[in-house]
Each structure stands twice: as C-alpha cells, then as structure tokens.
Scaffold this motif. Structure first.
Motif, PDB file in Angstrom:
ATOM      1  N   UNK A  34       0.585  -1.123   0.152  1.00 27.76           N
ATOM      2  CA  UNK A  34       0.010   0.222  -0.339  1.00 27.76           C
ATOM      3  C   UNK A  34       0.902   0.622  -0.287  1.00 27.76           C
ATOM      4  N   UNK A  35       1.729   0.758   1.013  1.00 27.47           N
ATOM      5  CA  UNK A  35       3.124   2.026   0.694  1.00 27.47           C
ATOM      6  C   UNK A  35       3.933   2.661  -0.425  1.00 27.47           C
ATOM      7  N   UNK A  36       4.785   1.800  -0.893  1.00 22.27           N
ATOM      8  CA  UNK A  36       5.764   1.466  -1.564  1.00 22.27           C
ATOM      9  C   UNK A  36       5.244   0.564  -2.709  1.00 22.27           C
ATOM     10  N   UNK A  37       3.954   0.223  -3.161  1.00 24.03           N
ATOM     11  CA  UNK A  37       3.630  -0.130  -3.820  1.00 24.03           C
ATOM     12  C   UNK A  37       4.549  -1.618  -5.251  1.00 24.03           C
ATOM     13  N   UNK A  38       5.044  -2.168  -4.199  1.00 24.14           N
ATOM     14  CA  UNK A  38       4.935  -3.503  -4.797  1.00 24.14           C
ATOM     15  C   UNK A  38       3.739  -4.742  -4.825  1.00 24.14           C
ATOM     16  N   UNK A  39       4.499  -5.844  -5.362  1.00 25.59           N
ATOM     17  CA  UNK A  39       3.321  -6.902  -5.276  1.00 25.59           C
ATOM     18  C   UNK A  39       3.663  -7.566  -4.689  1.00 25.59           C
ATOM     19  N   UNK A  40       2.738  -8.328  -4.186  1.00 22.15           N
ATOM     20  CA  UNK A  40       2.597  -9.243  -2.711  1.00 22.15           C
ATOM     21  C   UNK A  40       1.605 -10.263  -3.015  1.00 22.15           C
ATOM     22  N   UNK A  41       2.724 -11.398  -2.107  1.00 25.44           N
ATOM     23  CA  UNK A  41       2.180 -12.909  -2.813  1.00 25.44           C
ATOM     24  C   UNK A  41       2.701 -13.416  -1.164  1.00 25.44           C
ATOM     25  N   UNK A  42       1.528 -14.085  -0.710  1.00 21.79           N
ATOM     26  CA  UNK A  42       1.417 -14.922   0.848  1.00 21.79           C
ATOM     27  C   UNK A  42       1.361 -16.370   0.486  1.00 21.79           C
ATOM     28  N   UNK A 138       0.248  -4.286  -8.724  1.00 21.12           N
ATOM     29  CA  UNK A 138       1.008  -3.510  -7.633  1.00 21.12           C
ATOM     30  C   UNK A 138       0.423  -2.061  -8.357  1.00 21.12           C
ATOM     31  N   UNK A 139       0.275  -1.052  -7.126  1.00 26.11           N
ATOM     32  CA  UNK A 139       0.633   0.311  -7.617  1.00 26.11           C
ATOM     33  C   UNK A 139       1.445   1.340  -8.230  1.00 26.11           C
ATOM     34  N   UNK A 140       2.772   0.947  -8.346  1.00 23.99           N
ATOM     35  CA  UNK A 140       3.437   1.201  -8.604  1.00 23.99           C
ATOM     36  C   UNK A 140       3.586   0.770 -10.372  1.00 23.99           C
ATOM     37  N   UNK A 141       3.602   1.818 -11.422  1.00 24.69           N
ATOM     38  CA  UNK A 141       3.916   1.440 -12.487  1.00 24.69           C
ATOM     39  C   UNK A 141       4.919   1.044 -13.294  1.00 24.69           C
ATOM     40  N   UNK A 142       6.077   0.582 -12.241  1.00 19.32           N
ATOM     41  CA  UNK A 142       7.170  -0.769 -12.416  1.00 19.32           C
ATOM     42  C   UNK A 142       8.181  -0.107 -11.949  1.00 19.32           C
ATOM     43  N   UNK A 143       9.218  -0.763 -11.549  1.00 17.30           N
ATOM     44  CA  UNK A 143      10.826  -0.794 -10.895  1.00 17.30           C
ATOM     45  C   UNK A 143      11.871  -1.010 -12.078  1.00 17.30           C
ATOM     46  N   UNK A 144      13.200   0.032 -12.297  1.00 16.38           N
ATOM     47  CA  UNK A 144      14.100  -0.573 -13.132  1.00 16.38           C
ATOM     48  C   UNK A 144      15.214  -1.582 -12.291  1.00 16.38           C
ATOM     49  N   UNK A 217      21.370   0.010  14.369  1.00 20.22           N
ATOM     50  CA  UNK A 217      20.912  -1.250  15.299  1.00 20.22           C
ATOM     51  C   UNK A 217      20.937  -1.997  14.489  1.00 20.22           C
ATOM     52  N   UNK A 218      20.394  -1.664  13.549  1.00 24.88           N
ATOM     53  CA  UNK A 218      20.116  -3.424  12.521  1.00 24.88           C
ATOM     54  C   UNK A 218      21.040  -3.610  11.301  1.00 24.88           C
ATOM     55  N   UNK A 219      21.786  -4.530  10.799  1.00 23.29           N
ATOM     56  CA  UNK A 219      22.560  -5.171   9.981  1.00 23.29           C
ATOM     57  C   UNK A 219      22.733  -4.071   9.106  1.00 23.29           C
ATOM     58  N   UNK A 220      21.470  -3.750   8.621  1.00 18.16           N
ATOM     59  CA  UNK A 220      22.070  -2.838   7.291  1.00 18.16           C
ATOM     60  C   UNK A 220      21.376  -1.347   7.869  1.00 18.16           C
ATOM     61  N   UNK A 221      21.783  -0.782   7.350  1.00 18.30           N
ATOM     62  CA  UNK A 221      21.488   0.683   6.899  1.00 18.30           C
ATOM     63  C   UNK A 221      20.243   1.144   6.242  1.00 18.30           C
ATOM     64  N   UNK A 222      19.470   0.913   5.318  1.00 19.68           N
ATOM     65  CA  UNK A 222      19.028   0.859   4.463  1.00 19.68           C
ATOM     66  C   UNK A 222      19.156  -0.065   3.094  1.00 19.68           C
ATOM     67  N   UNK A 223      18.032  -0.041   2.532  1.00 21.00           N
ATOM     68  CA  UNK A 223      18.160  -0.582   1.003  1.00 21.00           C
ATOM     69  C   UNK A 223      16.994   0.011   0.395  1.00 21.00           C
ATOM     70  N   UNK A 224      17.915  -0.118  -1.282  1.00 22.81           N
ATOM     71  CA  UNK A 224      17.298   1.072  -1.880  1.00 22.81           C
ATOM     72  C   UNK A 224      16.379  -0.036  -3.557  1.00 22.81           C
ATOM     73  N   UNK A 225      15.286   0.438  -3.740  1.00 23.92           N
ATOM     74  CA  UNK A 225      15.035   0.135  -5.216  1.00 23.92           C
ATOM     75  C   UNK A 225      14.818   1.368  -6.098  1.00 23.92           C
ATOM     76  N   UNK A 226      14.906   1.391  -7.049  1.00 25.36           N
ATOM     77  CA  UNK A 226      14.749   2.404  -8.429  1.00 25.36           C
ATOM     78  C   UNK A 226      13.289   2.064  -8.897  1.00 25.36           C
ATOM     79  N   UNK A 227      12.715   3.268  -8.669  1.00 26.98           N
ATOM     80  CA  UNK A 227      11.380   3.685  -9.175  1.00 26.98           C
ATOM     81  C   UNK A 227      11.356   3.325 -11.053  1.00 26.98           C
ATOM     82  N   UNK A 228      10.314   3.523 -11.542  1.00 29.67           N
ATOM     83  CA  UNK A 228      10.710   3.031 -13.048  1.00 29.67           C
ATOM     84  C   UNK A 228      10.212   4.835 -13.614  1.00 29.67           C
ATOM     85  N   UNK A 229       9.458   5.321 -12.557  1.00 25.06           N
ATOM     86  CA  UNK A 229       9.067   7.014 -13.840  1.00 25.06           C
ATOM     87  C   UNK A 229       9.042   7.709 -11.980  1.00 25.06           C
TER      88      UNK A 229
END
Length: 342
Positions: A34-42, A138-144, A217-229
């Motif tokens: 709902x926020x980032x806009x990815x496809x979800x599979x349970x 997904x809500x996003x048009x796509x990711x690179x 605190x966490x092992x990673x500081x951040x993750x990045x994904x690239x939006x299409x637009x």
C-alpha cells in the motif's frame, strides 16, 4: 588454470533478492504493497514475498525476531561465474552450504549457495532466476532491475576497509566513489562499490578518524529500489505519509549518482530508499572521486527529535563493546591477491 588466473566475475553479478526476518507481518504487507507499491504474494502464515518485476521473488519476508535483513542474494549470469565464486570461497577456507530444494523454491532460483558475510548478513549466490507467470498487481507502474540488479544495500561499519576487501575478494567489486559528510556532529566517509554498470550495489558508511562507532541498530542502514518514473517516486512518497509510516529523509538528489529519492522507515526500523534515474557507470571513462555531502538538495531529516538523536548516540556507544563480523579469510589483509580496481 589457477584460482588467480581465473576470469573476473565483475559484470556477471547483480543484487537479485533480499531476505528479511520480522514478526510485524501485517505492517510489512501494508508497507510493501500500500505504501511502496510492490506486488505481494502470501505463501503461508510465516512467509511472504514481494515482486518488482517478472521474477518470482525480490524480497522474501519470513517470520522471526531479527527485525532486519538476514541475507542478500546475488544472481550470477551463468554456472561458470557461480563456480568461480564457489572456488574462491573454498580456496579461502570459508564454510559454504548448498541450499535445499525448498530454499531454492522460496527464492525462485536454481543452484543456491550460502556463506557468511559482513555484519552477520548471510550472503547467497544463485543461478537461473525463475520467472512468474502471474501478472503483476501493484500500485507502482514498474521498477528498474535488469542488468544492474534490483537496487543496492547500505551498511554502517566500524571496519570499512575489511568490508570493502570482502566484496572485492568475492565479487571483484570496484570502487565507484566516496562521499564525505557530517551527520550529528560526526564526520563520516561513505564508500560506494559496484559489481556491474549500476553506480553501486553496496554502500559502506563509517565514522572518520578511526572511531569504532556504529550508531545503527540494524545490520543494514537502508535498502534501495529504483522506481520506473518520477511519478512513482512522488506517489509512493505521498502514500507513505498518508498511511502513517515514518519518513526518515524527505525527497532530495544525491551528489554522486544524481539519483532523486526519499527514505522511509520500515516496520523493522531500517530505512528504505525509493529512487529514480541514477547515472550508469561507463567503465571506459569512470574515475573515482570524492563528493562533499550526500545531497545536492533535499534529503532533510523528517520528524527527528532530541530523543531520537540521544538514542542514536546511545546505540553508537553500545557498539563500542560489540565486535563486528568481517569474515577474516575474505576481508583480512591477505585476502585477494589482486589490488583493488579503481
């Protein structure tokens, strides 16, 4: 042919998937879809996946207490590259574990191999990602994704040279550039490493002057994904706000890769960067440089309070007594006979 005579694997490696462990399943589903806009599979009560493209899995989320990234998966172009990396690991005496059929199926890959990585994040290599026949919802048009992989992972480290050597030894990672920045009064140097044409697949931030402080605190500081637009970035930024998720940094543009992005805070506490239009490295002309500050404009802290700053300093103080895993056979002074490729 000896190990040192084998062809490099640079360019045949890309970030393929990430494994996250959390007990906040409902929050993660809302955040991802709902926020980032990815496809979800349970998949079950204890497993779910997010997709960005036609690959079956880009994020595998499993139930557990870590509230962190626990593994990163690297797709290899072919079995030859896979075997070259496996030979390196075994030559350095690093324990490797073959994935089971079930583990391969969950990640949507073939021929999975697992081995220890910096900061306790398990590293995985695999071949032949499986494509899904199910259309994306997904809500996003796509990711690179493509040849550069799905994005990048950023770490904070008290041993940045060792962490850099690790990724050079395993993946022939090359230094792209540096950023010098001052954050909360602490001078920080960030190293950006690439394993293909993407500006960086790994970022390593460390306090300058040899201070062994890690405020994250966490092992990673951040993750990045690239939006299409650019619209995808703007719309997901608005959804993050409207749904009540914390924003870490407002929209801005980076100095080195020129990516326009924002940083949200995930339900597990680490940050999630959604970016657009970073530069692509031209290997024939690229030379590493040092940039002053992480942003040309924007990327301002959102909602930061004195209590939050104190918590960050407390985390840094606690890190003084917490040894950082660096996998010495792959990151020690003798790891990798070849010099770093600039």
């Amino acid at each position: 042919m000896t190990l040192h005579d084998a062809p490099p694997v640079f360019g045949a490696v890309r970030l393929g998937y990430v494994v996250i462990e959390t007990n906040r399943f409902a929050d993660w589903r809302r955040f991802g879809t709902d926020a980032i806009g990815m496809h979800h599979d349970a998949l079950s009560r204890h497993l779910m996946r997010f997709r960005l493209d036609d690959r079956e899995c880009r994020f595998l989320v499993r139930r557990g207490p870590a509230e962190d990234v626990v593994a990163t998966g690297w797709h290899l172009d072919d079995h030859a590259a896979f075997e070259r990396i496996e030979a390196r690991l075994r030559a350095h005496g690093v324990p490797v574990t073959a994935g089971t059929d079930e583990e391969e199926a969950l990640r949507g890959v073939e021929r999975l191999l697992r081995f220890p990585g910096p900061k306790g994040i398990t590293q995985e290599i695999c071949t032949t990602p499986v494509k899904s026949a199910e259309p994306l919802r997904m809500l996003a048009s796509g990711f690179v994704t493509g040849d550069g992989g799905m994005g990048h992972i950023a770490l904070t480290s008290t041993k940045p040279a060792e962490t850099r050597r690790y990724f050079h030894t395993v993946f022939d990672a090359r230094l792209t550039d540096y950023i010098d920045e001052t954050i909360s009064g602490i001078k920080v140097k960030i190293r950006f490493l690439r394993v293909n044409e993407r500006h960086h697949s790994i970022a390593i931030a460390a306090a300058r002057g040899g201070l062994p402080i890690d405020p994250v605190r966490t092992r990673v500081q951040h993750l990045n994904i690239q939006a299409a637009t650019l619209d995808d970035v703007a719309q997901s930024y608005q959804r993050v706000h409207e749904l009540g998720f914390d924003m870490a940094l407002s929209v801005g543009q980076h100095t080195n890769d020129k990516e326009l992005s924002y940083y949200a805070r995930t339900p597990s506490g680490f940050e999630w960067e959604v970016g657009w239009n970073p530069v692509v490295v031209d290997e024939s002309t690229w030379e590493p440089t040092t940039h002053q500050g992480i942003s040309i404009w924007g990327h301002l802290p959102v909602g930061r309070t004195i209590i939050g700053k104190l918590a960050q300093f407390q985390a840094g103080a606690r890190s003084l007594g917490r040894p950082e895993s660096t996998v010495p056979p792959l990151s020690g002074a003798g790891a990798g006979s070849a010099p770093f490729r600039r």
